[in-house]
Motif scaffolding. Structure first.
Motif, short mmCIF file in Angstrom:
data_model
loop_
_atom_site.label_atom_id
_atom_site.label_comp_id
_atom_site.label_asym_id
_atom_site.label_seq_id
_atom_site.Cartn_x
_atom_site.Cartn_y
_atom_site.Cartn_z
N VAL A 97 0.81 -1.21 0.00
CA VAL A 97 0.00 0.00 0.00
C VAL A 97 0.85 1.27 0.00
CG1 VAL A 97 -0.31 0.30 2.51
CG2 VAL A 97 -2.14 0.96 0.94
N PHE A 98 2.03 1.25 0.64
CA PHE A 98 2.88 2.45 0.65
C PHE A 98 3.37 2.77 -0.76
CE2 PHE A 98 3.50 0.96 5.11
CZ PHE A 98 2.87 2.02 5.73
N ALA A 99 3.80 1.73 -1.47
CA ALA A 99 4.23 1.93 -2.86
C ALA A 99 3.06 2.42 -3.72
CB ALA A 99 4.79 0.63 -3.42
N GLN A 100 1.87 1.91 -3.45
CA GLN A 100 0.70 2.33 -4.21
C GLN A 100 0.39 3.81 -3.98
OE1 GLN A 100 -2.58 -0.31 -3.31
NE2 GLN A 100 -1.29 -2.11 -3.56
N PHE A 101 0.42 4.24 -2.72
CA PHE A 101 0.16 5.64 -2.41
C PHE A 101 1.20 6.55 -3.06
CE2 PHE A 101 -2.20 4.39 1.71
CZ PHE A 101 -3.43 4.54 1.10
N PHE A 102 2.48 6.20 -2.86
CA PHE A 102 3.53 7.04 -3.40
C PHE A 102 3.49 7.04 -4.92
CE2 PHE A 102 7.66 7.88 -5.18
CZ PHE A 102 8.03 9.05 -4.52
N GLY A 103 3.40 5.85 -5.53
CA GLY A 103 3.41 5.76 -6.98
C GLY A 103 2.22 6.45 -7.62
N THR A 104 1.05 6.32 -7.02
CA THR A 104 -0.14 7.00 -7.54
C THR A 104 0.09 8.50 -7.57
OG1 THR A 104 -1.65 5.27 -6.79
CG2 THR A 104 -2.60 7.45 -7.14
N SER A 128 -0.24 0.68 15.71
CA SER A 128 1.04 1.29 16.10
C SER A 128 2.20 0.76 15.24
CB SER A 128 1.32 1.04 17.58
OG SER A 128 1.53 -0.34 17.84
N LEU A 129 2.07 -0.48 14.76
CA LEU A 129 3.12 -1.04 13.90
C LEU A 129 3.14 -0.38 12.52
CD1 LEU A 129 2.69 -4.83 14.75
CD2 LEU A 129 4.37 -3.23 15.68
N LEU A 130 2.02 0.23 12.15
CA LEU A 130 1.91 0.88 10.86
C LEU A 130 2.39 2.34 10.90
CD1 LEU A 130 0.73 0.14 8.03
CD2 LEU A 130 -1.42 1.17 8.78
N GLU A 131 2.34 2.92 12.07
CA GLU A 131 2.57 4.37 12.19
C GLU A 131 3.93 4.84 11.66
OE1 GLU A 131 1.65 4.95 16.28
OE2 GLU A 131 -0.52 5.11 15.90
N PRO A 132 5.06 4.11 11.86
CA PRO A 132 6.31 4.59 11.27
C PRO A 132 6.24 4.71 9.75
CG PRO A 132 6.74 2.92 12.93
CD PRO A 132 5.26 2.92 12.72
N LEU A 134 5.69 8.04 4.82
CA LEU A 134 4.90 8.41 3.64
C LEU A 134 4.61 9.91 3.64
CD1 LEU A 134 3.27 7.36 1.15
CD2 LEU A 134 1.30 7.17 2.70
N ASP A 135 4.25 10.44 4.81
CA ASP A 135 4.02 11.88 4.94
C ASP A 135 5.28 12.65 4.58
OD1 ASP A 135 3.29 14.45 5.65
OD2 ASP A 135 2.30 13.85 7.50
N GLY A 136 6.43 12.18 5.06
CA GLY A 136 7.69 12.84 4.75
C GLY A 136 8.02 12.81 3.27
N LEU A 137 7.71 11.71 2.61
CA LEU A 137 8.02 11.57 1.19
C LEU A 137 7.08 12.35 0.28
CD1 LEU A 137 8.73 7.73 1.14
CD2 LEU A 137 10.42 9.53 0.70
N THR A 138 5.81 12.47 0.70
CA THR A 138 4.82 13.09 -0.19
C THR A 138 4.30 14.42 0.31
OG1 THR A 138 2.92 12.03 0.90
CG2 THR A 138 4.03 10.77 -0.85
N PRO A 146 8.02 14.22 -7.48
CA PRO A 146 8.49 13.68 -8.76
C PRO A 146 8.68 12.19 -8.69
CG PRO A 146 10.29 14.73 -7.61
CD PRO A 146 9.06 14.99 -6.78
N PRO A 147 8.48 11.48 -9.80
CA PRO A 147 8.74 10.03 -9.81
C PRO A 147 10.18 9.75 -9.41
CG PRO A 147 7.54 10.68 -11.78
CD PRO A 147 7.94 11.95 -11.09
N GLY A 148 10.38 8.73 -8.58
CA GLY A 148 11.72 8.37 -8.14
C GLY A 148 12.26 9.27 -7.06
N ALA A 149 11.40 10.07 -6.42
CA ALA A 149 11.88 11.02 -5.41
C ALA A 149 12.64 10.39 -4.25
CB ALA A 149 10.70 11.83 -4.88
N PRO A 150 12.24 9.23 -3.72
CA PRO A 150 13.01 8.67 -2.61
C PRO A 150 14.46 8.42 -2.98
CG PRO A 150 10.90 7.55 -2.78
CD PRO A 150 11.03 8.41 -3.99
#
Length: 501
Positions: free
Chosen positions: A172-179, A204-208, A213-217, A497-501
């Motif tokens: 799901v993280f890749a899906q959010f970022f890639g979308t 809580s295991l998902l929160e990091p 994701l917030d930092g990247l997008t 931008p694509p490939g930002a990470p």
């Protein structure tokens, strides 16, 4: 002008329909006048409004979640596939022709943008909030030029966008970022946040990951919705949804009588309105399953041949699979069969089709004294009648005109022995009729099955919609959702931008 929000998804079946319904139910409980909207829908599950317009069943269910009457404004364009490459185009509830996918995306779709936008503006003028549902993924960049349902409508109407992702599928993280990264800068400015759907486990295991994701997008996650069973209601993406939501491999509620009742639904090609059997699956002691082999009919107390967008194709499929012969044996033995719409048509003596398949005259299964001729004009109706001593409501969506030549009258169709046929969809949602019908089926099958005297399909649907509203209220950032609906996407959202990470 009322506020609005577009619920997009990283993929088909990410949960857009149920999240949209949940937001509608939550908002109407806050005292707001709400309407759902989907500019373009592709589905074989459709519904007829009171004014005689055909729209997607998902939008009809979302209207019910919003406690408003469904209208054609809520789904101005409906595509009903007739093959892998062509669909019937329904505009403002009426069919306007068949079109190939290339022809539709090559030009016709652009022509529909103005009426789609006009419908949305009319709903926003008359409602406090309009919750729009996207289709597929907004990142289908090959279709962006002609898009009228995702970022195309969001940009034209300045709608903030929340993207839903199904974490149960993984990635799901890749899906959010890639979308987000695949969208043009002008589209990205409207993507205001994400909603995680179908999460199992400790949040809580998902929160990091959400923080990263917030930092990247530069966009927050506005909620993590837990996995909830039994909420795949009236979705549009195919049989798989109904198999998960309605089919019982084991009886969830114990039978009211001594026996259970087994229902087999023939999974015909281009199956339409398979939601007709949801009311059966809701009955305690009824087990519903979809089948495609003749041996799977052997232990069934009732076989349902459902609606289809390809009647002649379904007839050939039944014969090729050996199901036609199995149905004929059942009828000869007095074992119950119910045909609905296209399923009713295949049970008849003869079909003349110069409209849907253009196959001309084709012999039916000959289990009912009916001949069917396909008319170019589609019948769209909301009939009310009586059967088995009970009041029945339904809806009709068909090109076939039935000439009934015998048997007992049954919901504008007929009955011969233990074989019933009708063009009416939704009849089994009428509680009294459903119970009377199941009593007849049980008697013919020799089962000691007794329908529960107080099962209300309407009440069960309301309970499901309230559960959806509860999911939004309890697990989403409702303050943030309200701000988006009232004020739009915040200014200054960064470009990814694509490939930002």
């Amino acid at each position: 002008m009322g506020g609005g929000l577009l619920v997009a998804g990283t993929t088909s079946d990410a949960g857009k329909s149920v999240v949209t319904a949940g937001i509608c139910r939550w908002l109407v409980r806050q005292g707001l006048k709400v309407a759902p909207f989907k500019g373009q829908n592709m589905s074989l599950n459709s519904f007829v409004t009171r004014e005689g317009a055909e729209i997607g069943r998902a939008q009809a269910m979302q209207a019910r979640a919003a406690r408003v009457e469904p209208t054609a404004l809520m789904n101005p364009v409906l595509l009903k596939p007739g093959s892998d490459r062509s669909s019937q185009v329904v505009l403002m509830g009426k069919p306007v022709g068949e079109m190939s996918a290339r022809g539709y995306h090559g030009g016709r779709q652009k022509e529909l943008f103005a009426p789609v936008l006009a419908c949305l503006e009319e709903l926003r003028r008359t409602h406090d909030a309009v919750i729009c549902e996207g289709a597929g993924s907004p990142a289908e960049i090959n279709l962006r030029r002609t898009d009228i349902v995702n970022m195309g409508i969001a940009r034209a109407a300045r709608l903030p966008v929340v993207v839903v992702g199904d974490i149960d599928r993984g990635g799901v993280f890749a899906q959010f970022f890639g979308t987000t990264a695949l969208l043009a800068p002008e589209d990205q400015r409207l993507v205001a946040g994400y909603l995680v759907n179908k999460f199992r486990g400790d949040v809580s295991l998902l929160e990091p990951g959400l923080a990263m994701l917030d930092g990247l997008t530069g966009r927050p996650t506005l909620g993590v919705l837990p996995y909830a069973h039994g909420l795949g209601i009236d979705e549009e993406d195919g049989l798989r949804v109904s198999l998960r939501g309605a089919v019982r491999e084991s009886v969830v509620a114990p039978p009211f009588g001594a026996d259970v009742l087994r229902v087999a639904v023939c999974a015909v090609p281009l199956m339409s309105n398979f939601t007709d059997v949801d009311a059966l699956a809701a009955e305690p002691g009824v087990v519903v399953r979809f089948v495609d082999r003749p041996e799977e009919l052997a232990d069934a107390d009732l076989v349902v041949v459902p609606g289809t967008r390809g009647t002649v194709r379904a007839l050939a499929w039944l014969r090729e699979r050996g199901l036609a012969a199995a149905l004929a044996r059942r009828a000869a033995e007095g074992r119950p069969i119910l045909g609905v719409c296209g399923g009713f048509q295949v049970l008849g003596e003869r079909i003349e089709d110069e409209v849907e398949s253009r196959a001309g005259a084709v012999d039916g299964l000959g289990l009912l004294p009916v001949r069917v001729r396909f008319a170019r004009e589609k019948t769209l109706a909301r009939p009310v009648g009586e059967a088995l001593g009970e009041r029945v409501e339904g809806y009709e969506i068909h090109h076939g005109v039935a000439d009934v030549r015998g048997g007992e009258p049954f919901l504008d169709g007929c009955r011969t022995g233990a074989v019933w046929g009708t063009h009416w969809h939704g009849s089994l949602e009428s509680d009294g009729f459903r119970r009377a019908f199941l009593r007849e089926v049980a008697a013919a099958a020799g089962r000691r099955f007794v329908p529960a005297p107080d099962t209300s399909f309407d009440a069960l649907r309301e309970e499901q919609l309230d559960r959806l509203g509860d999911l939004i209220e309890e697990h989403a950032d409702t303050d943030a959702l309200l701000r988006l609906i009232e004020k739009g996407a915040p200014e200054g959202l960064p470009f990814v931008p694509p490939g930002a990470p």
